[in-house]
Design an enzyme around this catalytic site. Structure first.
Site, PDB file in Angstrom:
ATOM      1  N   GLY A 190       0.814  -1.210   0.000  1.00 46.39           N
ATOM      2  CA  GLY A 190       0.000   0.000   0.000  1.00 46.39           C
ATOM      3  C   GLY A 190       0.850   1.264   0.000  1.00 46.39           C
ATOM      4  O   GLY A 190       0.543   2.243  -0.684  1.00 46.39           O
ATOM      5  N   GLN A 212      -7.994  -0.642   3.251  1.00 46.17           N
ATOM      6  CA  GLN A 212      -8.814  -1.212   4.330  1.00 46.17           C
ATOM      7  C   GLN A 212     -10.181  -1.719   3.857  1.00 46.17           C
ATOM      8  O   GLN A 212     -10.825  -2.463   4.591  1.00 46.17           O
ATOM      9  CB  GLN A 212      -8.971  -0.215   5.479  1.00 46.17           C
ATOM     10  CG  GLN A 212      -7.672   0.088   6.227  1.00 46.17           C
ATOM     11  CD  GLN A 212      -7.125  -1.095   7.034  1.00 46.17           C
ATOM     12  OE1 GLN A 212      -7.790  -2.108   7.244  1.00 46.17           O
ATOM     13  NE2 GLN A 212      -5.885  -0.976   7.477  1.00 46.17           N
ATOM     14  N   CYS A 233       3.476   3.459  15.452  1.00 49.40           N
ATOM     15  CA  CYS A 233       4.400   3.798  14.370  1.00 49.40           C
ATOM     16  C   CYS A 233       5.442   2.700  14.274  1.00 49.40           C
ATOM     17  O   CYS A 233       5.444   1.747  15.036  1.00 49.40           O
ATOM     18  CB  CYS A 233       5.009   5.176  14.578  1.00 49.40           C
ATOM     19  SG  CYS A 233       6.024   5.324  16.024  1.00 49.40           S
TER      20      CYS A 233
HETATM   21  N1  PLP Z   1      -3.010   2.621   3.704  1.00 49.09           N
HETATM   22  C1  PLP Z   1      -3.728   2.214   4.760  1.00 49.09           C
HETATM   23  C2  PLP Z   1      -5.100   2.772   4.972  1.00 49.09           C
HETATM   24  C3  PLP Z   1      -3.198   1.283   5.653  1.00 49.09           C
HETATM   25  O1  PLP Z   1      -3.925   0.899   6.709  1.00 49.09           O
HETATM   26  C4  PLP Z   1      -1.894   0.789   5.420  1.00 49.09           C
HETATM   27  C5  PLP Z   1      -1.267  -0.161   6.378  1.00 49.09           C
HETATM   28  O2  PLP Z   1      -1.317   0.022   7.562  1.00 49.09           O
HETATM   29  C6  PLP Z   1      -1.185   1.234   4.303  1.00 49.09           C
HETATM   30  C7  PLP Z   1      -1.786   2.154   3.462  1.00 49.09           C
HETATM   31  C8  PLP Z   1       0.195   0.748   3.995  1.00 49.09           C
HETATM   32  O3  PLP Z   1       0.175  -0.545   3.438  1.00 49.09           O
HETATM   33  P1  PLP Z   1       1.500  -1.428   3.441  1.00 49.09           P
HETATM   34  O4  PLP Z   1       1.726  -1.883   4.837  1.00 49.09           O
HETATM   35  O5  PLP Z   1       1.195  -2.566   2.503  1.00 49.09           O
HETATM   36  O6  PLP Z   1       2.606  -0.576   2.918  1.00 49.09           O
END
Ligand code: PLP
Length: 368
Positions: A72, A171, A316
């Protein structure tokens, strides 16, 4: 200490599905560069394309619109790097908030829903010359509160203003039926480890005609959109998880009832309980809840000792808890420090929420 730990922190990450593990184990070992012409390479290519189909099915788009990334975070960074100006909300994940140095923020209300009037006012002020280099980025569901954003309305506003629209759908992926093709969304980000796949792999969806150039210079994989030899093992696991998640979506409808029962019991039996975002449309798996006078960090430890894994604020990368920009944006003030996040996932069962309620009531002993 209990023997069996209950895991209710699925918005952070989920347990690996067995089907994903099986596919990953099968992909481990053979030399597997999908760009190679020989039979090993062709087998690897088949695996990648079959995973792409499964991800596309869960996202409601064509396989050709799926670009595999490392997750993500990369998907969010990749799309925002294509534009000079970003209009986003105050509750985005850090991988959107910190991805660009020209972000204009739109506020949310006390329920955690983006202020569409403020967005409309902002859009009306954008100069036509700047529009081709401007993108709106608003998440579909917040990872801390589960609050759903009106992304169809935002997509329509973006379309009528001639702007690109990206949504971080990390999500909502696997929790509801998505139809990217018939939406007006230009780009969407997904992550494998939130749906029972491995961490370190994800996808960016893009609509044909939307710009998407690789951030990384190299071999031009993924049709030139994401250079670097494909993470075959991760992609194989992602595909298997997506295929299984497709059949599993109704699990989250049932979970909404378990989550609601839990919250109703807390509100009935104890004073001073606040559920953040309760009046807004929310994901069925998430509860962001605070009890007066109980510091979240201490409660997470107490829950853990009682056998229930949950989280506080937003953890974090160092594992420390920092104050939540999401709850601050909702005007939670000091209550933000008392908020814990409960989030179910594909492996969650009804009794997990029931045990959670029992443990919660034990830990928050004051009577109603
Ligand atoms: N966006 C959202 C809403 C998330 O909850 C997360 C992960 O916590 C991410 C992006 C980041 O995803 P990734 O851990 O695959 O980089």
């Amino acid at each position: 200490m209990r023997d069996m730990q209950i895991y209710l922190d699925n918005n952070a990450t989920t347990p690996l599905r067995k089907a994903a593990m099986t596919e990953m184990l099968a992909a481990m070992g053979p030399p597997a560069n999908p760009s190679s012409v020989h039979s090993f390479g062709r087998n690897a290519r088949l695996l990648v394309e079959s995973a792409r189909e499964s991800v596309a099915m869960l996202a409601g788009c064509r396989p050709a619109n799926v670009v595999f990334t490392s997750g993500g975070t990369e998907s969010n960074n990749l799309v925002l790097a294509q534009y000079d100006h970003v209009i986003t909300s105050t509750i985005e994940h850090d991988s959107v908030r910190h991805a660009h140095n020209r972000c204009q923020m739109i506020a949310v209300d006390e329920h955690g829903v983006i202020d569409l009037d403020q967005l409309a006012a902002k859009l009306s002020m954008i100069d036509d010359a700047v529009k081709p280099n401007t993108i709106i980025s608003v998440m579909a569901a917040n990872n801390e509160t589960g609050v759903l954003q009106p992304i169809d309305q935002i997509a329509e506003m973006a379309r009528s203003s001639n702007l690109a629209f990206h949504s971080d759908m990390v999500q909502v992926f696997g929790k509801s039926h998505l139809d990217f093709t018939s939406s007006e969304i230009s780009y969407a980000s997904f992550s494998a480890h939130k749906i029972g796949g491995p961490a370190g792999v994800g996808a960016l969806l893009f609509r044909p005609g939307c710009r998407l150039a690789s951030m990384l210079r190299g071999g031009g994989q993924e049709q030139g959109r994401r250079s670097g030899t494909e993470n075959l093992i991760g992609i194989a696991g992602f595909g298997a998880a997506a295929a299984e998640a497709f059949g599993d979506i109704k699990h989250y409808d049932k979970m909404a009832a378990w989550r609601n029962d839990f919250e109703a019991r807390m509100l009935d039996e104890r004073h001073g309980i606040t559920v953040f975002g309760k009046s807004a449309p929310r994901l069925g798996n998430t509860s962001c809840i605070a009890a007066t006078g109980k510091a979240a960090e201490a409660m997470v430890i107490a829950f853990d000792l009682a056998g229930v894994a949950i989280s506080a604020g937003s953890a974090c990368s160092s594992g420390k808890v920092k104050s939540s920009h999401v709850l601050e944006a909702m005007g939670a003030g000091e209550r933000a420090g008392e908020a814990i996040r409960i989030s179910g996932g594909w492996a969650t069962v009804k009794s997990d929420f029931e045990t959670l309620a029992d443990v919660f009531l034990q830990l928050y002993k004051q009577p109603a």
